[in-house]
Design a protein around this motif. Structure first.
Motif, PDB file in Angstrom:
ATOM      1  N   UNK A 647       0.695  60.051 -21.457  1.00 40.61           N
ATOM      2  CA  UNK A 647       0.950  60.508 -22.827  1.00 40.61           C
ATOM      3  C   UNK A 647       0.613  61.985 -22.915  1.00 40.61           C
ATOM      4  N   UNK A 648       1.594  62.785 -23.312  1.00 39.98           N
ATOM      5  CA  UNK A 648       1.351  64.219 -23.525  1.00 39.98           C
ATOM      6  C   UNK A 648       1.550  64.514 -25.005  1.00 39.98           C
ATOM      7  N   UNK A 649       0.512  65.000 -25.654  1.00 43.31           N
ATOM      8  CA  UNK A 649       0.556  65.211 -27.107  1.00 43.31           C
ATOM      9  C   UNK A 649       0.218  66.650 -27.457  1.00 43.31           C
ATOM     10  N   UNK A 650       1.031  67.208 -28.347  1.00 38.97           N
ATOM     11  CA  UNK A 650       0.745  68.538 -28.872  1.00 38.97           C
ATOM     12  C   UNK A 650      -0.173  68.382 -30.078  1.00 38.97           C
ATOM     13  N   UNK A 651      -1.424  68.759 -29.913  1.00 42.75           N
ATOM     14  CA  UNK A 651      -2.402  68.578 -30.993  1.00 42.75           C
ATOM     15  C   UNK A 651      -2.721  69.891 -31.701  1.00 42.75           C
ATOM     16  N   UNK A 652      -2.036  70.958 -31.306  1.00 45.76           N
ATOM     17  CA  UNK A 652      -2.335  72.269 -31.903  1.00 45.76           C
ATOM     18  C   UNK A 652      -3.570  72.869 -31.278  1.00 45.76           C
ATOM     19  N   UNK A 653      -4.707  72.288 -31.633  1.00 39.97           N
ATOM     20  CA  UNK A 653      -5.973  72.676 -31.001  1.00 39.97           C
ATOM     21  C   UNK A 653      -6.858  71.434 -30.996  1.00 39.97           C
ATOM     22  N   UNK A 712      -1.689  69.018 -25.079  1.00 36.88           N
ATOM     23  CA  UNK A 712      -0.955  70.282 -25.152  1.00 36.88           C
ATOM     24  C   UNK A 712      -1.421  70.983 -26.422  1.00 36.88           C
ATOM     25  N   UNK A 713      -1.719  72.273 -26.311  1.00 38.37           N
ATOM     26  CA  UNK A 713      -2.213  72.992 -27.482  1.00 38.37           C
ATOM     27  C   UNK A 713      -1.255  74.109 -27.865  1.00 38.37           C
ATOM     28  N   UNK A 714      -0.409  73.811 -28.805  1.00 46.29           N
ATOM     29  CA  UNK A 714       0.518  74.802 -29.341  1.00 46.29           C
ATOM     30  C   UNK A 714       0.055  75.070 -30.771  1.00 46.29           C
ATOM     31  N   UNK A 721      -8.414  76.394 -36.882  1.00 42.49           N
ATOM     32  CA  UNK A 721      -8.485  76.776 -35.462  1.00 42.49           C
ATOM     33  C   UNK A 721      -7.172  76.479 -34.734  1.00 42.49           C
ATOM     34  N   UNK A 722      -6.099  76.242 -35.499  1.00 45.53           N
ATOM     35  CA  UNK A 722      -4.793  75.939 -34.891  1.00 45.53           C
ATOM     36  C   UNK A 722      -4.484  74.465 -34.780  1.00 45.53           C
ATOM     37  N   UNK A 723      -5.379  73.627 -35.288  1.00 41.76           N
ATOM     38  CA  UNK A 723      -5.215  72.180 -35.107  1.00 41.76           C
ATOM     39  C   UNK A 723      -4.071  71.622 -35.948  1.00 41.76           C
ATOM     40  N   UNK A 724      -3.426  70.586 -35.381  1.00 46.22           N
ATOM     41  CA  UNK A 724      -2.472  69.770 -36.127  1.00 46.22           C
ATOM     42  C   UNK A 724      -3.103  68.382 -36.261  1.00 46.22           C
TER      43      UNK A 724
END
Lengths: 788, 183, 305
Positions: A647-653, A712-714, A721-724
């Protein structure tokens, strides 16, 4: 970026100690002084008029304090359509609907009294499929639908029993299909499943006979929303209602609605101030709270020979069950992203939420996206296969990237989807020989993956306060509910970061709506982002007061101060640092307190218009994820075993990486259950046939494969702090990833969940008998019926 | 996070229904107790409703989820399927009896540190099962841990962090043993 | 779920006392062994006992012992967990240990007893097929003294046995068996644990030399007929034939034809029949493969050949 001390660290969960010692008090554990015990009589008919209810014998049983029916509780509620009575009024609409309730001195007496209540029904025609329920000429399940109070997002449907019709229109799909080289249409089916939180549902209520104040103790996700709903239903001002939250033993969406609450309140009105506890057991929790929507999804897509998506038309029937509950918003929020995270010029979506005579469907982790992802992501694989393209290349060609204009009219930013696609497929070894290249005879190995984008409910508001006392202890007052997701830890980390105090100096107060500032709800993966921002702002305000006071004590300006370890000192000066407590004591005295408040709303956000499906800012942020599976299918039995999941997840931060991984792993397990085992089986009398953990199959520790998570941190420009968000996507792409892997293994595709051994077995048998081109492993590029 | 401030009282059971009480002597978390129980009530209800010990959780009431696991004569059992009337002479350990003095039991500490608890509702049962496992098998393999915990359902974690926690607990307990042997 | 009505629980110390209690208190009494079925029957199925006689204090009902002639005696109150981890059973009949280890969870197996499981006559009981292929006998204490019945003729239907009111199942006897006996039990269910068997297949066989010629074979099926059954047609297919994939497949087909499964929420009758075919084949082949050492649990199920 500045170096962070607490954010980005895998801080140990701050609620863990209470939980490992058994001292955490959950809703189900709560005991109130002098309380009475409630039990409920449930409907045995799926759709019937109540001719008569006789409660006399029940009332006469010694130890019984109150017996209530719909007549005694003439209230209705609902998030967007006020169609649900506290207890059935004149009619029942599903097997398991609360008809009457008893409060007595103990549970046995209450149960015995329930057994003495007589109900006479007159049956009406019942519908157990959303497609059947909206056939022209179908009998109405809610004759009074037109006269119900509704929110302005409600768009009535063109056919019977449709309670909400969501429309998205972009371009012209018919023209798009004409332009396409390949057009493919398929039907996908997702059954209803149960939330199955380990803690069953319960609620305690008390009505003060003097003031009329209603107090409810319940582990509810959205205490402020249900407070509002209760106030509206009872016709009381909000200050006359109070919700108090104990710990919640998991909810996954099920505990955000008013289910046991309404019964407890109805009873509490009849007990002269004595509190009433109503507990649902496991079977009642399965049947009489809420379920996840069953969905029937039709997708028709047009593509160019080179793999460019041209047009997509989606039609979804959401089985709402007997009452609207959150179906209108699930229909909107689930249908809107149903064409998938792709650039498509011509899009048409019609989502219909349809009443049926089945248990209610409502919010479930993912809010509709898991159901449509099962359809869309299998459809994408099938399109790729027919085009003779690699499934990854096909997606990469069409997938959303930064700056894309989405089909709902939003310019997207901070899109980490491509990175999740590349990382997940690499980790599973997509396109490479499998690790088990020589499986035993009769075992077929396959790989697959799926990706999703999940919006959050927008706009919503969170508010918070951060208080520092003269000991330097920090208290967060925030309305986010600790449902197991770890918000207490995350919010503590954020406060600790802004204040630079040790994490063990930070605590978060339990939730009480009389005391805690407003929060919209602990749903939609919104808390870290919205409440995180609110707590951050509150902490900054509190810090500013500390530094202002310290500046005057040190006789310097604020800018010359630095904070660390709960102390403030002057940069480059030898003078000893002062603790926050000392600052407060010296300036405000030993009883002094400093407090800051903060609020956050994604101001420009506007939910998609249910008539057009458009919005320039439909979601405060989007969560992107790709999951990949490697499976082994036993051809002789149909059993699917998982070899590996990625599982690859974009969590922001990742504010707390360990917690992120834990959320994803938990989502995977739930998604694997939904893929392979889980289904609420309802017979043709509307009865749930498997309302137990024996026959409703949650995955056990032995059923799970190795799970690899990739963060993944986009970063999101507005997130703390950039979090989603992260809570929901964990299970959304899982069934489709497994479905694609099974199709890859077998060369035959299965369109209906779950992939139980029996379903897979029959699919294999059918494909052996008539290997149709639609299920062939070979791409059928030259199929004249599909190509134009 | 703080608990809701509500006094725990024992609601008790009314006598007017002609209940038959039975006196039993049990050892509960190391302490001898003489209790008057209603024989047909289940151990889970005895603990939660009559003794106010709500650490042991109820998830299904039918032995299918393991949330109510306690140790009975040292062995993990579902307390929702044990009648109070059969308990005379029983040695019972619940989650409330796991701590060693003020210290967390290594199993508790490992679950705390490794994220073994999310919503925490299955946690007491998991901890009791883990305690029993590590007593029988000091160094279980991952497969053995999965096998032992298969009767404890968890809806939050996907079991991965729980299994890690069990492995860490085993390690902590082995180290402790070595230190104790040396000391 | 229903809360139980008040009832008393008696704890006699001997079989004699238990029987006397039962006679004294009259109808409406139930014997309690592990309680994992009784408690659920009371809570879920509306069973209302007037009183309960707990057999756990009767020492003679517990324990597992091996007699000099090689027969094994399992006390009725031996728990599933004891059967699962018993040294003598796992050495002599590993598939019987395994069948006990397939029941519920460890928590359940620490309470559930082998006697209780048999006396309740659930069609899907896991240990029963394994005991059937070992030609086990059941001893009951009745008002006319002790009786022994072959396990195969013990069951009359779901929940029904030859025992009469007041009879107590006291022990299960596994007769002496050849040291070369090889066996297997396969539980087929969707999850790896915690399920009821959709299909259960047990096989025990003796072969000649390296040729794998089947000299003697017994096959039993669970969950696919009103009572666990011997699959005699399937056995007949194998006797005096070389055991290989082809003969095992034919035996599987025979077993599928002689069982009488039902459709329910768990599986359809047709699918169950197919699974009898497949898993009978696999059980036979697994049995002749022997039991390799320490395989991971998931690999121990279904197929190793």
């Amino acid at each position: 970026m500045e170096k962070l001390s607490f954010v980005g660290k895998s801080i140990t969960r701050v609620d863990a100690e209470e939980k490992v010692t058994g001292s955490a008090i959950y809703g189900y554990d709560l005991v109130l002084p002098d309380m009475l015990y409630g039990k409920v009589l449930f409907s045995t008919r799926p759709h019937a008029i109540i001719k008569r209810i006789d409660t006399e014998k029940a009332r006469r049983l010694p130890g019984v304090h109150a017996v209530v029916t719909g007549k005694d509780a003439p209230w209705t509620h609902g998030e967007t359509i006020k169609d649900m009575p506290f207890l059935a009024q004149g009619k029942v609409r599903f097997v398991g609907e609360p008809v009457a309730a008893v409060a007595a001195v103990d549970e046995d007496t209450a149960q015995a009294a329930v057994a003495l209540i007589e109900v006479e029904y007159e049956d009406c025609p019942a519908y157990f499929s959303p497609e059947e329920a909206c056939n022209p000429g179908a009998v109405l399940i809610h004759e009074d639908y037109d006269s119900y109070r509704k929110s302005d997002i409600i768009v009535p449907g063109p056919l019977p029993n449709i309670l909400e019709h969501f429309k998205l229109r972009t371009g012209n799909v018919e023209a798009g299909f004409r332009e396409s080289d390949l057009v493919l249409e398929q039907r996908y089916v997702v059954p209803a499943i149960g939330h199955a939180a380990l803690e069953p549902h319960s609620a305690h209520a008390q009505v003060d006979p003097e003031s009329g104040k209603v107090t409810v103790w319940v582990a509810n996700d959205a205490p402020f929303r249900v407070l509002h709903e209760t106030a509206e239903a009872l016709g009381l001002p909000k200050e006359k209602i109070r919700f108090i939250n104990p710990y919640q033993g998991g909810g996954f969406g099920s505990k955000g609605a008013m289910k046991v609450e309404t019964i407890a309140i109805a009873l509490a009105y009849q007990t002269n101030g004595r509190p009433v506890r109503v507990k649902f057991n496991r079977a009642e929790t399965f049947v009489s709270t809420i379920t996840r929507h069953e969905a029937i999804v039709y997708i028709k897509s047009g593509v160019k020979r080179d793999g460019t998506l041209v047009a997509r038309q989606v039609r979804i029937y959401w089985g709402a069950g007997a009452y609207a509950e959150k179906s209108p918003t699930v229909c909107i929020k689930g249908s809107h992203p149903s064409p998938g995270p792709y650039r498509i010029p011509h899009v048409q979506v019609d989502g219909y939420a349809v009443y049926t005579n089945k248990p209610l469907a409502g919010a479930f982790r993912g809010y509709g996206v898991p159901q449509t992802a099962w359809a869309c992501e299998q459809h994408m694989d099938e399109l790729a296969q027919r085009l003779g393209m690699d499934a990854l290349d096909f997606r990469l060609k069409n997938v959303f990237v930064d700056g894309d204009l989405s089909y709902w009219g939003e310019r997207l930013q901070s899109v980490g989807l491509k990175e999740t696609l590349l990382k997940a497929t690499e980790a599973i070894g997509w396109g490479k020989k499998t690790g088990q290249s020589n499986p035993p005879k009769g075992i077929r190995i396959g790989k697959g993956f799926a990706c999703i984008a999940k919006p959050t409910r927008t706009p919503t508001t969170s508010t918070a306060a951060v208080k520092i006392d003269s000991r330097g202890d920090v208290m967060i007052l925030a309305g986010t509910v600790e449902i197991g997701q770890g918000c207490t830890t995350i919010l503590s980390q954020i406060a600790a970061e802004e204040l630079q105090v040790p994490i063990d100096k930070v605590r978060m107060h339990s939730l009480d709506t009389d005391l805690i500032p407003f929060d919209a709800s602990t749903t939609s993966s919104r808390s870290t982002y919205h409440m995180g921002n609110a707590v951050k702002r509150a902490a900054v305000k509190a810090r500013d007061q500390i530094t202002e006071m310290a500046a005057s004590l040190f006789d310097t300006s604020k800018e010359n101060l630095e904070l660390s370890n709960g102390k403030v000192r002057v940069k480059d000066r030898r003078e000893p640092a002062l603790s926050f407590g000392e600052v407060i004591c010296q300036k405000l005295g030993s009883d002094g307190v400093v407090a800051g408040d903060g609020a956050y709303t994604f101001e420009m956000g506007k939910d998609v218009d249910p008539q057009t499906g458009h919005s320039e800012h439909a979601s405060a942020f989007y969560m992107y994820a790709t999951q990949a599976a490697e499976v082994a299918v036993d051809e002789e039995t149909g059993r699917v075993r998982l070899i590996r999941m990625v599982a690859a997840h974009d969590v922001g931060k990742a504010i707390n990486p360990l917690n992120c991984v834990a959320q994803i792993e938990g989502g995977l397990a739930m998604g694997i259950g939904a893929a392979l085992h889980e289904e609420l089986v309802i017979d043709d009398h509307g009865r749930v046939k498997n309302p137990s953990f024996l026959d409703y199959h949650l995955v056990t520790s032995l059923d799970l494969p190795k799970m690899e998570t990739i963060i993944v941190e986009c970063p999101d420009p507005n997130g703390p702090y950039g979090a989603k968000g992260l809570g929901e996507p964990g299970l959304a792409p899982t069934p489709a990833a497994i479905g694609n892997a099974v199709a890859n293994a077998l060369g035959t595709r299965i369109y209906e969940l779950p992939l139980s051994p029996e379903r897979v077995y029959w699919a294999i048998q059918t494909s052996k008998k008539n290997p149709s081109p639609s299920v062939s492993a070979e791409p059928v590029v030259s199929n004249p019926t599909s190509f134009r | 996070m703080q608990c809701v401030a509500v006094p725990a009282i024992f609601p008790g059971w009314p006598g007017e229904r002609g209940d038959i009480n039975k006196k039993i002597r049990i050892t509960l978390n190391g302490q001898e107790r003489i209790l008057e129980v209603v024989p047909y009530r289940l151990l889970l209800d005895l603990l939660r409703d009559e003794m106010g010990m709500t650490g042991t959780k109820e998830g299904c009431g039918t032995g299918d989820c393991g949330a109510c696991t306690v140790l009975l004569h040292g062995k993990p059992v579902n307390s929702c399927l044990v009648f109070s009337g059969e308990l005379d002479g029983a040695d019972i350990v619940t989650i409330e009896g796991l701590k060693i003095g003020p210290e967390l039991h290594p199993v508790q500490d490992a679950f705390r540190q490794d994220g073994g608890a999310q919503c925490g509702y299955c946690t007491p049962g998991m901890l009791m099962m883990t305690t029993a496992l590590l007593r029988e098998n000091e160094q279980p393999t991952e497969e053995e841990i999965r096998f032992a915990l298969s009767g404890n359902l968890c809806r939050c974690t996907g079991y991965a962090k729980i299994i890690q926690a069990v492995q860490r607990a085993a390690e902590m307990m082995r180290e402790k043993k070595i230190t104790e042997a040396k000391g | 779920m229903k809360r139980p009505e008040p009832f008393e629980i008696f704890q006699p110390a001997s079989i004699q006392e238990a029987r006397e209690l039962h006679i004294h208190h009259g109808p409406g009494g139930y014997f309690l062994a592990g309680g994992t079925d009784l408690a659920i029957a009371i809570k879920e199925k509306g069973l209302v006992p007037r009183y309960v006689v707990d057999l756990k204090r009767i020492g003679s009902l517990s324990g597992i012992r091996e007699n000099a002639d090689g027969s094994l005696v399992l006390g009725a109150l031996a728990t599933m967990r004891e059967v699962e981890i018993s040294r003598v059973i796992s050495r002599r009949f590993p598939f019987l240990s395994q069948s006990a280890g397939e029941v519920g969870s460890i928590q359940i197996r620490n309470r559930a007893t082998i006697g209780g499981n048999i006396a309740n006559a659930t069609p899907s009981a896991d240990v029963v097929p394994a005991l059937l292929v070992l030609e086990a006998q059941v001893t009951t204490s009745t008002q006319n003294g002790e009786k022994q019945v072959p396990l195969e003729s013990f069951f009359l239907g779901p929940g029904k046995t030859v025992m009469e009111r007041g009879d107590i199942l006291t022990e299960i006897i596994i007769p002496p068996a050849s040291a070369n006996l090889r066996g297997e039990y396969i539980k087929f269910s969707p999850r790896e644990m915690m399920d009821l068997a959709y299909v259960g297949v047990a096989v025990a066989l003796l072969t000649d030399g390296d040729e794998n010629v089947c000299r003697e074979v017994r096959i039993a099926l669970g969950a696919v007929s009103p009572v666990p059954m011997r699959a005699r047609k399937a056995e007949a297919v194998l006797v005096n034939r070389v055991i290989n994939e082809e003969s095992a497949e034919r035996a599987g087909e025979a077993a599928a034809s002689e069982c009488t499964p039902i459709s329910d929420v768990r599986a359809s009758a047709a699918y169950r029949r197919h699974m009898v075919r497949v898993n009978t084949k696999r059980a036979i082949l697994n049995a002749v493969c022997g039991r390799p050492g320490n395989l991971p649990w998931v690999a121990r199920r279904e197929r190793r050949y």
